[in-house]
Design an enzyme around this catalytic site. Structure first.
Site, PDB file in Angstrom:
ATOM      1  N   GLU A   1       0.822  -1.215   0.000  1.00 37.22           N
ATOM      2  CA  GLU A   1       0.000   0.000   0.000  1.00 37.22           C
ATOM      3  C   GLU A   1       0.852   1.261   0.000  1.00 37.22           C
ATOM      4  O   GLU A   1       0.610   2.188  -0.770  1.00 37.22           O
ATOM      5  CB  GLU A   1      -0.931   0.006   1.220  1.00 37.22           C
ATOM      6  CG  GLU A   1      -1.867   1.213   1.253  1.00 37.22           C
ATOM      7  CD  GLU A   1      -2.668   1.315   2.556  1.00 37.22           C
ATOM      8  OE1 GLU A   1      -2.071   1.210   3.643  1.00 37.22           O
ATOM      9  OE2 GLU A   1      -3.893   1.511   2.482  1.00 37.22           O
TER      10      GLU A   1
ATOM     11  N   GLU B   1      -0.284   6.682  -5.955  1.00 38.24           N
ATOM     12  CA  GLU B   1      -1.161   7.780  -5.538  1.00 38.24           C
ATOM     13  C   GLU B   1      -0.848   8.260  -4.124  1.00 38.24           C
ATOM     14  O   GLU B   1      -1.371   9.289  -3.696  1.00 38.24           O
ATOM     15  CB  GLU B   1      -2.634   7.376  -5.679  1.00 38.24           C
ATOM     16  CG  GLU B   1      -3.130   6.257  -4.783  1.00 38.24           C
ATOM     17  CD  GLU B   1      -2.977   4.866  -5.403  1.00 38.24           C
ATOM     18  OE1 GLU B   1      -2.054   4.675  -6.229  1.00 38.24           O
ATOM     19  OE2 GLU B   1      -3.772   3.972  -5.041  1.00 38.24           O
TER      20      GLU B   1
END
Lengths: 591, 161
Positions: free
Chosen positions: A374, A379
């Site tokens: 993650e 992003e």
């Protein structure tokens, strides 16, 4: 129910029909050694491919030896679990397994925590006959952002496959090829990165050897600490404190928050903060989003989708990006606590310190392997600089503490640093299934009704059942809540939502059994899932012992909004604390 | 494992779906579906396996696992002229291995592979019941007996036009 009478090692025993010889022996206190067999009672998972043949026993009148894990008890059976014939066969089986297994135990990441190694020790294997002539089967090693597959060490027990396919329904792994080429692999023997793998790490959690391990970032931690130009921040997830003690011989369910903070301070981190702080922040954003969506929905806005799904769990996020790409607008846009922490640390806190974001290194300690993946998603970077630089697991933190020669059990409790170390009881329960939605309920209720919650404990949202639902009365407005843990359960629930068969307003989903406390980065349970219950208990008692138990009452969260963010879902909050999702369904396989 | 990317035509996808449907899209019928599909396509490329996985609602990894477990299934298209060398006992003792080596050398493929131009594929089999003619080679349906390594290039030449 019909009972079966048999004799094992000269002891009579009665068991219900259908019981395996292995289980019947266990009832008598006889522990037959096993390698491939795995029974996670609490989760209803049993893996018994009868592949390793370590558990063979002698059954009177039967020509060959029987694998006890998959042989059903019959009336009058006479079983011997340690006749010389059994012992000889078991040793031969072990020698054969080891003849095709690397001998690099000294440097293997699983050393000291390896079922195969333990078994070799138990059996006293000192040499492997014919090893000089034996050719080893070799496979390429697969490095993903979270998990390393070193398939030379695979013994084809198929435990990972059971977790990945039957429990999680991810379907990334399967036994492929045959004979010496047989191995567990993704489709077309591609790398995990090209498979539908969510990096939940449940395969790693059950692997009996060093075939599946996490990507070890402890050398990076040490490098960051040694760099005088860097300010190093650490954040610890709620579930870590409920399990870390197990690595130091403490009883499962011992909360070690204070000792953990003390150890991190001794290791030399500049700021010891808490992901719980960011969990409180998550509740502010996610709770507000829920109420906004709910309000619009109730006023008849057809464009607003309900239920809202939690988005804290990166394994779950990966799962819906792969499998429910038609429903990407349903999950909350709130980032996970790990990423909210990173975003605030490298903006708000960096400003406070008068430092540039590049001068800060943010490290997270997580019960999770998907967090490693993650934090490196694009992003979550600003000009290539990640909000969270890297993530280590509970197991890796334990290794660090041992490497730094810290006597963990003797440490006096210490407290987190401020401001980002302050947290409430609502945030700590993020670590257990049902916790996020309970925390959200505490805040959403008070914001929506304007009334003070008399009783903050929502026992109807707790428990270990795979799929649960409850209706909470928001002062006359019934709110239907769904909860699932384990991705197989999530799939069942989501299929119902997709088919329009549910009337949930909000759903919490966690990828791992029991929630984060059963994460792929936690101390290995070695088949004893009762530790999950003990950890859950520890989490809820941490909550009870907190003075503040509602996220919106965290004074440092209030201050963060006053000084920096404005209000929940503000423009700035959107920029820093919310995200978007990607369709990964078409990217799954290929070549 | 190397892959030749295959672009499936609409009719081909429809054909696979039909095959799956004829077995009620049941996951338990995977092996039968694979048999029928290979009968129709000649082989089982990755893209075909993906369609089958989706139709039967099983993971692609699982389908690939079954395809690689049973030696009858293949992911490599057979050549226009499939060459089989008998390595049964009689052929073997009369020098089949040397003949096989010569085929491998000239065609530059391993057993189980197909030449890049798709013309020849090479495989081994066990006994065609013509032990008196050992060593035996088959190209398509045609049987060649008493093949010597020197004769290999002539056999290949017959099919090269």
């Amino acid at each position: 129910m019909e009972t079966i009478k048999l004799t094992i090692d000269n002891k009579p025993v009665e068991v219900p029909a259908g019981t395996s010889v292995y289980q019947a022996a266990k009832n008598l206190g006889i522990d037959i050694p096993v390698l491939c067999y795995m029974n996670l009672h609490d989760l209803g998972i049993e893996n018994k491919p009868a592949g390793c043949r370590i558990c063979v026993v002698e059954v009177e009148g039967r020509r060959n030896l029987a694998p006890s894990c998959s042989t059903t008890c019959a009336n009058g059976m006479v079983v011997k679990t340690h006749s010389t014939r059994v012992i000889n066969a078991r040793r031969t089986v072990m020698e054969l397994i080891l003849s095709d297994h690397p001998k690099d135990c000294l440097t293997c990441p699983k050393s000291g925590n390896c079922d195969l190694q333990d078994m070799a020790v138990k059996m006293g294997v000192r040499n492997i006959p014919g090893q000089a002539y034996a050719e080893m089967s070799t496979y390429k090693t697969d490095f993903s952002p979270s998990i390393i597959r070193d398939m030379d060490k695979c013994i084809m027990c198929r435990r990972c496959e059971t977790m990945c396919n039957d429990f999680q329904t991810v379907g990334a792994l399967s036994g492929v090829n045959r004979g010496f080429s047989a191995v567990v692999a993704p489709a077309f023997e591609q790398d995990l990165e090209k498979s539908p793998c969510t990096y939940c790490g449940q395969c790693v959690a059950v692997c009996p050897t060093g075939a599946l391990t996490e990507v070890d970032h402890t050398p990076k931690v040490i490098r960051a600490l040694a760099d005088p130009t860097k300010t190093v921040l650490v954040q610890t997830a709620p579930a870590v404190r409920a399990a870390l003690g197990e690595e130091f011989g403490l009883e499962a369910g011992t909360s070690v928050t204070g000792k953990m903070v003390a150890a991190l301070r001794q290791i030399g981190f500049d700021y010891i903060f808490d992901t719980d702080f960011a969990a409180d922040l998550t509740i502010m954003e996610e709770g507000t989003e829920l109420l906004t969506r709910l309000g619009k929905h109730l006023s008849g806005d057809k464009d607003v989708k309900l239920p809202i799904l939690t988005s804290c769990c990166p394994g779950w996020v990966g799962f819906f990006e792969h499998n429910y790409s038609d429903m990407l607008d349903v999950p909350s846009t709130a980032k996970s606590p790990q990423q909210m922490f990173g975003a605030i640390a490298k903006s708000y806190f960096a400003e406070k310190l008068g430092k540039k974001r590049e001068e800060l290194v943010v490290i997270s300690v997580m019960p999770c392997l998907a967090k490693k993946y993650e934090c490196q998603r694009d992003e979550f970077k600003v000009d290539g600089n990640p909000d969270v630089d890297f993530s280590i697991s509970t197991r890796e933190l334990a290794h660090l503490i041992k490497e730094f020669n810290i006597n963990f059990n003797e440490l006096a409790d210490e407290d987190f640093d401020r401001p980002m170390g302050e947290s409430t009881g609502a945030s700590v329960i993020f670590g257990a299934t049902g916790g996020v939605i309970e925390a959200a309920t505490r805040t959403a209720y008070e914001i929506h009704t304007g009334k003070k919650l008399e009783k903050v404990d929502f026992h109807e949202l707790r428990g270990m059942e795979g799929i649960r639902s409850a209706t909470i009365d928001f002062n006359g407005l019934p709110i239907n809540i769904g909860i699932a843990h384990g991705l197989g359960n999530a799939r069942k629930l989501l299929d119902q939502v997709r088919a329009g068969k549910t009337n949930y307003h909000a759903i919490e989903i966690m990828a791992c059994p029991g929630g984060c406390i059963g994460g792929g980065g936690q101390p290995l349970h070695h088949g004893d899932t009762s530790v999950l219950k003990a950890r859950t208990k520890a989490i809820y008692s941490e909550d009870t012992n907190k003075v503040i138990r509602k996220s919106h009452e965290n004074p440092y969260i209030i201050k963060l909004y006053e000084e920096f963010l404005g209000k929940p879902m503000s423009h700035k909050a959107h920029e820093l604390l919310h995200t978007h999702y990607f369709d990964k369904s078409s990217k799954d396989i290929f070549i | 494992m190397s892959h030749i990317k295959v672009e499936l035509k609409k009719e081909q996808v429809a054909k696979i779906k039909d095959i799956c449907k004829s077995f009620n899209n049941e996951a338990g019928e995977l092996i039968n579906v694979l048999h029928k599909t290979q009968e129709s396509f000649g082989y089982l490329p990755a893209e075909v396996q993906e369609v089958i996985a989706r139709e039967l609602n099983v993971s692609v990894a699982k389908v690939y696992g079954v395809v690689t477990f049973y030696s009858f299934f293949t992911m490599i298209p057979k050549g226009k002229h499939p060459i089989s060398i008998c390595t049964g006992t009689a052929c073997y003792v009369r020098g089949a291995e040397k003949v096989l080596d010569e085929f491998k050398r000239i065609l530059d493929v391993k057993v189980g592979e197909t030449t890049p131009d798709g013309k020849f594929s090479l495989s081994c089999l066990r006994c065609v019941g013509a032990c008196g003619l050992a060593p035996v080679v088959m190209v398509g349906e045609k049987v060649y007996g008493r093949v010597s390594p020197d004769g290999v290039k002539d056999i290949i030449k017959e099919y090269e036009q």
